[in-house]
Design an enzyme around this catalytic site. Structure first.
Site, PDB file in Angstrom:
ATOM      1  N   ARG A 147      -0.770  16.767   7.608  1.00  8.37           N
ATOM      2  CA  ARG A 147      -1.197  16.545   6.223  1.00  8.37           C
ATOM      3  C   ARG A 147      -2.550  15.847   6.120  1.00  8.37           C
ATOM      4  NH1 ARG A 147       3.725  14.547   2.638  1.00  8.37           N
ATOM      5  NH2 ARG A 147       2.127  14.876   1.055  1.00  8.37           N
ATOM      6  N   LYS A 162       5.488 -16.306 -10.162  1.00  8.79           N
ATOM      7  CA  LYS A 162       5.216 -14.858 -10.203  1.00  8.79           C
ATOM      8  C   LYS A 162       6.347 -14.139 -10.955  1.00  8.79           C
ATOM      9  CE  LYS A 162       1.444 -14.275  -7.553  1.00  8.79           C
ATOM     10  NZ  LYS A 162       1.181 -15.658  -7.172  1.00  8.79           N
ATOM     11  N   PRO A 168       5.463   7.557   8.795  1.00 13.59           N
ATOM     12  CA  PRO A 168       5.587   6.465   9.767  1.00 13.59           C
ATOM     13  C   PRO A 168       5.459   5.103   9.100  1.00 13.59           C
ATOM     14  CG  PRO A 168       3.617   7.804  10.202  1.00 13.59           C
ATOM     15  CD  PRO A 168       4.285   8.378   9.009  1.00 13.59           C
ATOM     16  N   GLU A 169       6.445   4.248   9.317  1.00 11.63           N
ATOM     17  CA  GLU A 169       6.414   2.891   8.793  1.00 11.63           C
ATOM     18  C   GLU A 169       6.051   1.939   9.936  1.00 11.63           C
ATOM     19  OE1 GLU A 169       6.659   1.899   5.787  1.00 11.63           O
ATOM     20  OE2 GLU A 169       7.343   3.699   4.751  1.00 11.63           O
TER      21      GLU A 169
END
Ligand SMILES: [Zn+2]
Length: 268
Positions: free
Chosen positions: A109, A149, A2-3
């Site tokens: 899981r 960066k 799930p995102e």
């Protein structure tokens, strides 16, 4: 897995059934998911659910006596069922309401989490960047944050300290749509490029949430588990296939151990 869109759709799916209702009891059929399940969660019994918020991929079930902070991990899902509905394998948590319904947490899981917080804050929620679908996440913010960066832009947008919820698939897809090469250093993007990339990230997440919106009824159905929605993908998982834009071969490489897909003709 799930995102952010799946977690947001879970929140939208369960909220109408839970907010304003009273918790009769909490049942845990395992002592531990990713972490031990804290006994303090029992303090929520007898409390009214005030709201269900989302921060990054955490759901925060709020009551006056404290909050349950829920993470779906790799395989977790939530459903609202009748209280009598018998639990099956991997149904680890039941939050029973006084109205005869329950919220059931299934997680084969067991990488998910149920945590307790008195005030909705938690160490797991600390040091996070802005939500991607708020105005706080914009091109000027990213330009500042990325200044000097040297990390690859793909890794940069997937860093929760920069912005939350840009998963691996969404990172590849939004970089392709914004025509930005994933190995570019974050500090090398111009304001115009950040403008485009930020817009594409918002777009891909919003589209995914909309698609998931069609599954809202599944959250309150005994059959059919709320699934994870298949995105219409342009490059992710398509190495060797023609680019939908120029027809050249889509390439793949690993950036920070994560599979990355791109077109080196379209993305500069
Ligand atoms: Zn191309």
């Amino acid at each position: 897995m799930p995102e952010l869109p799946e977690v947001e759709v879970s929140r939208m799916g369960i909220s109408p059934h839970l907010v304003g209702e009273t918790i009769r009891s909490l049942t845990f059929r395992t002592p531990k998911l990713r972490w031990d399940i804290p006994v303090e969660l029992k303090q929520l019994e007898g409390q009214v659910i005030r709201d269900i918020r989302r921060r990054a991929k955490y759901l925060i079930i709020e009551t006056d006596a404290g909050c349950a902070i829920v993470h779906l991990g790799m395989s977790g899902s939530l459903r609202v069922l009748d209280a009598e509905f018998p639990p099956s394998k991997h149904d680890h948590v039941d939050l029973l309401l006084t109205n005869g319904k329950l919220l059931r947490y299934n997680d084969p899981r067991r990488f998910g989490a149920w945590l307790f917080s008195q005030d909705g804050e938690h160490v797991m929620l600390g040091h996070m960047g802005p939500e991607p679908l708020t105005d706080e996440f914009n091109a000027e913010y990213m330009l500042q944050k990325a200044l000097n960066k040297r990390v690859a832009v793909k890794q940069f947008i997937m860093d929760n300290k920069v912005v939350v919820g840009v998963g691996n698939i969404y990172a590849s897809e939004s970089l392709f749509s914004a025509k930005v090469h994933p190995t570019r250093t974050a500090g090398s993007l111009t304001l115009a490029e950040w403008d485009s990339l930020v817009a594409e990230i918002k777009q891909v997440l919003t589209t995914s949430i909309k698609q998931g919106g069609t599954t809202l009824k599944d959250f309150a159905q005994a059959d059919g588990k709320p699934g994870y929605f298949a995105q219409e993908l342009q490059v992710y998982g398509k190495a060797g296939e023609p680019c939908p834009n120029c027809g050249e071969e889509i390439e793949a490489l690993k950036i920070g151990q994560r599979n990355t897909f791109f077109c080196s003709y379209c993305q500069l």
